[in-house]
Design a protein around this motif. Structure first.
Motif, PDB file in Angstrom:
ATOM      1  N   GLN A 143     -17.166  -1.625 -23.058  1.00  0.00           N
ATOM      2  CA  GLN A 143     -15.972  -1.800 -23.875  1.00  0.00           C
ATOM      3  C   GLN A 143     -16.382  -1.977 -25.326  1.00  0.00           C
ATOM      4  O   GLN A 143     -17.114  -2.913 -25.663  1.00  0.00           O
ATOM      5  CB  GLN A 143     -15.146  -3.008 -23.430  1.00  0.00           C
ATOM      6  CG  GLN A 143     -13.847  -3.146 -24.200  1.00  0.00           C
ATOM      7  CD  GLN A 143     -12.998  -4.290 -23.702  1.00  0.00           C
ATOM      8  OE1 GLN A 143     -13.496  -5.315 -23.251  1.00  0.00           O
ATOM      9  NE2 GLN A 143     -11.680  -4.118 -23.766  1.00  0.00           N
ATOM     10  N   GLY A 165     -11.438   1.220 -26.046  1.00  0.00           N
ATOM     11  CA  GLY A 165     -11.075   0.872 -24.683  1.00  0.00           C
ATOM     12  C   GLY A 165     -12.297   0.798 -23.784  1.00  0.00           C
ATOM     13  O   GLY A 165     -13.409   0.557 -24.232  1.00  0.00           O
ATOM     14  N   LEU A 166     -12.095   1.028 -22.520  1.00  0.00           N
ATOM     15  CA  LEU A 166     -13.191   0.997 -21.548  1.00  0.00           C
ATOM     16  C   LEU A 166     -13.615   2.415 -21.214  1.00  0.00           C
ATOM     17  O   LEU A 166     -12.775   3.274 -20.947  1.00  0.00           O
ATOM     18  CB  LEU A 166     -12.752   0.299 -20.263  1.00  0.00           C
ATOM     19  CG  LEU A 166     -12.773  -1.215 -20.297  1.00  0.00           C
ATOM     20  CD1 LEU A 166     -11.508  -1.743 -20.922  1.00  0.00           C
ATOM     21  CD2 LEU A 166     -12.927  -1.771 -18.889  1.00  0.00           C
ATOM     22  N   ARG A 167     -14.911   2.622 -21.213  1.00  0.00           N
ATOM     23  CA  ARG A 167     -15.438   3.938 -20.859  1.00  0.00           C
ATOM     24  C   ARG A 167     -16.367   3.781 -19.663  1.00  0.00           C
ATOM     25  O   ARG A 167     -17.218   2.906 -19.640  1.00  0.00           O
ATOM     26  CB  ARG A 167     -16.172   4.557 -22.050  1.00  0.00           C
ATOM     27  CG  ARG A 167     -15.250   4.926 -23.206  1.00  0.00           C
ATOM     28  CD  ARG A 167     -16.022   5.562 -24.346  1.00  0.00           C
ATOM     29  NE  ARG A 167     -16.895   4.605 -25.011  1.00  0.00           N
ATOM     30  CZ  ARG A 167     -17.823   4.919 -25.887  1.00  0.00           C
ATOM     31  NH1 ARG A 167     -18.025   6.200 -26.205  1.00  0.00           N
ATOM     32  NH2 ARG A 167     -18.559   3.985 -26.452  1.00  0.00           N
ATOM     33  N   GLN A 208      -9.866  10.093 -24.368  1.00  0.00           N
ATOM     34  CA  GLN A 208      -9.044   9.119 -23.708  1.00  0.00           C
ATOM     35  C   GLN A 208      -7.886   9.817 -23.006  1.00  0.00           C
ATOM     36  O   GLN A 208      -7.239  10.689 -23.552  1.00  0.00           O
ATOM     37  CB  GLN A 208      -8.503   8.120 -24.723  1.00  0.00           C
ATOM     38  CG  GLN A 208      -9.580   7.306 -25.418  1.00  0.00           C
ATOM     39  CD  GLN A 208     -10.183   6.251 -24.512  1.00  0.00           C
ATOM     40  OE1 GLN A 208      -9.549   5.797 -23.593  1.00  0.00           O
ATOM     41  NE2 GLN A 208     -11.419   5.874 -24.791  1.00  0.00           N
ATOM     42  N   GLU A 228      -2.267   3.591 -25.669  1.00  0.00           N
ATOM     43  CA  GLU A 228      -1.214   2.592 -25.755  1.00  0.00           C
ATOM     44  C   GLU A 228      -0.645   2.540 -27.168  1.00  0.00           C
ATOM     45  O   GLU A 228      -1.333   2.817 -28.157  1.00  0.00           O
ATOM     46  CB  GLU A 228      -1.766   1.205 -25.370  1.00  0.00           C
ATOM     47  CG  GLU A 228      -2.144   1.060 -23.909  1.00  0.00           C
ATOM     48  CD  GLU A 228      -3.588   1.446 -23.667  1.00  0.00           C
ATOM     49  OE1 GLU A 228      -4.216   1.979 -24.598  1.00  0.00           O
ATOM     50  OE2 GLU A 228      -4.085   1.217 -22.551  1.00  0.00           O
ATOM     51  N   PHE A 273      -3.791  -2.944 -21.139  1.00  0.00           N
ATOM     52  CA  PHE A 273      -4.324  -1.596 -21.012  1.00  0.00           C
ATOM     53  C   PHE A 273      -3.590  -0.849 -19.911  1.00  0.00           C
ATOM     54  O   PHE A 273      -3.300  -1.409 -18.864  1.00  0.00           O
ATOM     55  CB  PHE A 273      -5.810  -1.629 -20.629  1.00  0.00           C
ATOM     56  CG  PHE A 273      -6.693  -2.255 -21.651  1.00  0.00           C
ATOM     57  CD1 PHE A 273      -6.892  -3.626 -21.671  1.00  0.00           C
ATOM     58  CD2 PHE A 273      -7.343  -1.479 -22.591  1.00  0.00           C
ATOM     59  CE1 PHE A 273      -7.721  -4.217 -22.619  1.00  0.00           C
ATOM     60  CE2 PHE A 273      -8.177  -2.060 -23.542  1.00  0.00           C
ATOM     61  CZ  PHE A 273      -8.354  -3.428 -23.545  1.00  0.00           C
ATOM     62  N   PHE A 330      -9.044   4.631 -19.073  1.00  0.00           N
ATOM     63  CA  PHE A 330      -8.314   3.578 -19.755  1.00  0.00           C
ATOM     64  C   PHE A 330      -8.006   3.971 -21.190  1.00  0.00           C
ATOM     65  O   PHE A 330      -8.785   4.667 -21.833  1.00  0.00           O
ATOM     66  CB  PHE A 330      -9.146   2.297 -19.785  1.00  0.00           C
ATOM     67  CG  PHE A 330      -9.205   1.569 -18.484  1.00  0.00           C
ATOM     68  CD1 PHE A 330     -10.120   1.934 -17.510  1.00  0.00           C
ATOM     69  CD2 PHE A 330      -8.351   0.514 -18.231  1.00  0.00           C
ATOM     70  CE1 PHE A 330     -10.175   1.270 -16.305  1.00  0.00           C
ATOM     71  CE2 PHE A 330      -8.401  -0.168 -17.025  1.00  0.00           C
ATOM     72  CZ  PHE A 330      -9.313   0.212 -16.064  1.00  0.00           C
ATOM     73  N   GLY A 331      -6.882   3.474 -21.689  1.00  0.00           N
ATOM     74  CA  GLY A 331      -6.571   3.608 -23.102  1.00  0.00           C
ATOM     75  C   GLY A 331      -7.217   2.490 -23.888  1.00  0.00           C
ATOM     76  O   GLY A 331      -7.837   1.593 -23.310  1.00  0.00           O
ATOM     77  N   PRO A 332      -7.088   2.503 -25.232  1.00  0.00           N
ATOM     78  CA  PRO A 332      -7.713   1.491 -26.084  1.00  0.00           C
ATOM     79  C   PRO A 332      -7.002   0.146 -26.079  1.00  0.00           C
ATOM     80  O   PRO A 332      -7.538  -0.838 -26.572  1.00  0.00           O
ATOM     81  CB  PRO A 332      -7.672   2.116 -27.484  1.00  0.00           C
ATOM     82  CG  PRO A 332      -6.528   3.061 -27.436  1.00  0.00           C
ATOM     83  CD  PRO A 332      -6.478   3.570 -26.027  1.00  0.00           C
ATOM     84  N   GLY A 333      -5.789   0.080 -25.535  1.00  0.00           N
ATOM     85  CA  GLY A 333      -5.123  -1.203 -25.375  1.00  0.00           C
ATOM     86  C   GLY A 333      -4.161  -1.582 -26.482  1.00  0.00           C
ATOM     87  O   GLY A 333      -4.213  -1.067 -27.594  1.00  0.00           O
TER      88      GLY A 333
END
Lengths: 117, 110
Positions: A37, A42-44, B2, B6, B88, B100-103
């Protein structure tokens, strides 16, 4: 308490050093994952394992390796750390294909903060 | 790249107000999930909505999904200070891993 344990919680590492982040789960989940992260990204997904004995590459696998010798453990190794690997690393697990009508819900560990200088 | 994005990136509201966060995605999905992350902690699963569902409720959470627009929204009603966290969205497709998106960073002010 059932869940995922990650170690270490935090580590500062010199560039070029080898480092293994540990991850253990006690839920008997078949699938396990490593994410990193980074702010704004975000999470990769780095690597994943759908079942013991198998692993696969995620979105950002370069510089990392994993093994899955048994159901519970999924260590992540950085063979020769570089500053761009400074990040927070999360291990996760799921009952892949066996959740709510096959849905895949992730359980996360608390994370390992790694700084490479 | 991505899959989920969000919107907004950050949201600040007063306690008791409703908070709405949006998620857009690019390709076909099987499920869409929302996760919460408190500062310095791991992500926690909140709610899952399938591609054939349009709305789902869980306590103070309401999730909608519009597959024609490739978007979802998460509504938190009567927000509390404890709802302060990053949220997220994550999508998956059959046999493929989550993206996942960056939130969205939500701050609920007392």
């Amino acid at each position: 308490i059932a869940g995922i344990t990650q170690a270490p919680t935090s580590q500062i590492l010199a560039a070029g050093r080898r480092m293994t982040l540990r991850c253990t789960q006690d839920m008997r989940h078949n699938a396990m994952y490593w994410y990193r992260q980074d702010l704004g990204l975000g999470l990769r997904l780095i690597h994943y394992s759908n079942t013991a004995g198998t692993t696969g590459k995620g979105e950002v696998p370069d510089g990392y390796s994993v093994s899955r010798a048994n159901t519970d453990d999924f260590p992540l190794t950085l063979a020769s750390a570089v500053p761009s690997q400074t990040s927070v690393y999360f291990c996760a697990s799921s009952d892949w294909g066996r959740g709510e009508s096959g849905a895949n819900v992730l359980t996360f560990g608390a994370g390992s903060r790694l700084t490479v200088l | 790249s991505q899959q989920g994005e969000e919107d907004p990136q950050a949201l600040s509201i007063q306690e008791g107000e409703n908070a709405t966060m949006n998620c857009s995605y690019k390709t076909s999905i099987n499920n869409l999930q929302w996760y919460r992350q408190n500062s310095g902690r791991g992500l926690v699963h909140l709610i899952l909505i399938r591609s054939n569902e349009r709305e789902k409720h869980s306590g103070r959470l309401r999730v909608t999904l519009d597959t024609s627009k490739k978007s979802s929204s998460l509504l938190i009603t009567a927000s509390r200070a404890a709802d302060t966290a990053s949220y997220f969205c994550a999508t998956d497709f059959y046999g493929q891993n989550f993206v996942f998106g960056p939130g969205t960073r939500l701050s609920v002010l007392p």
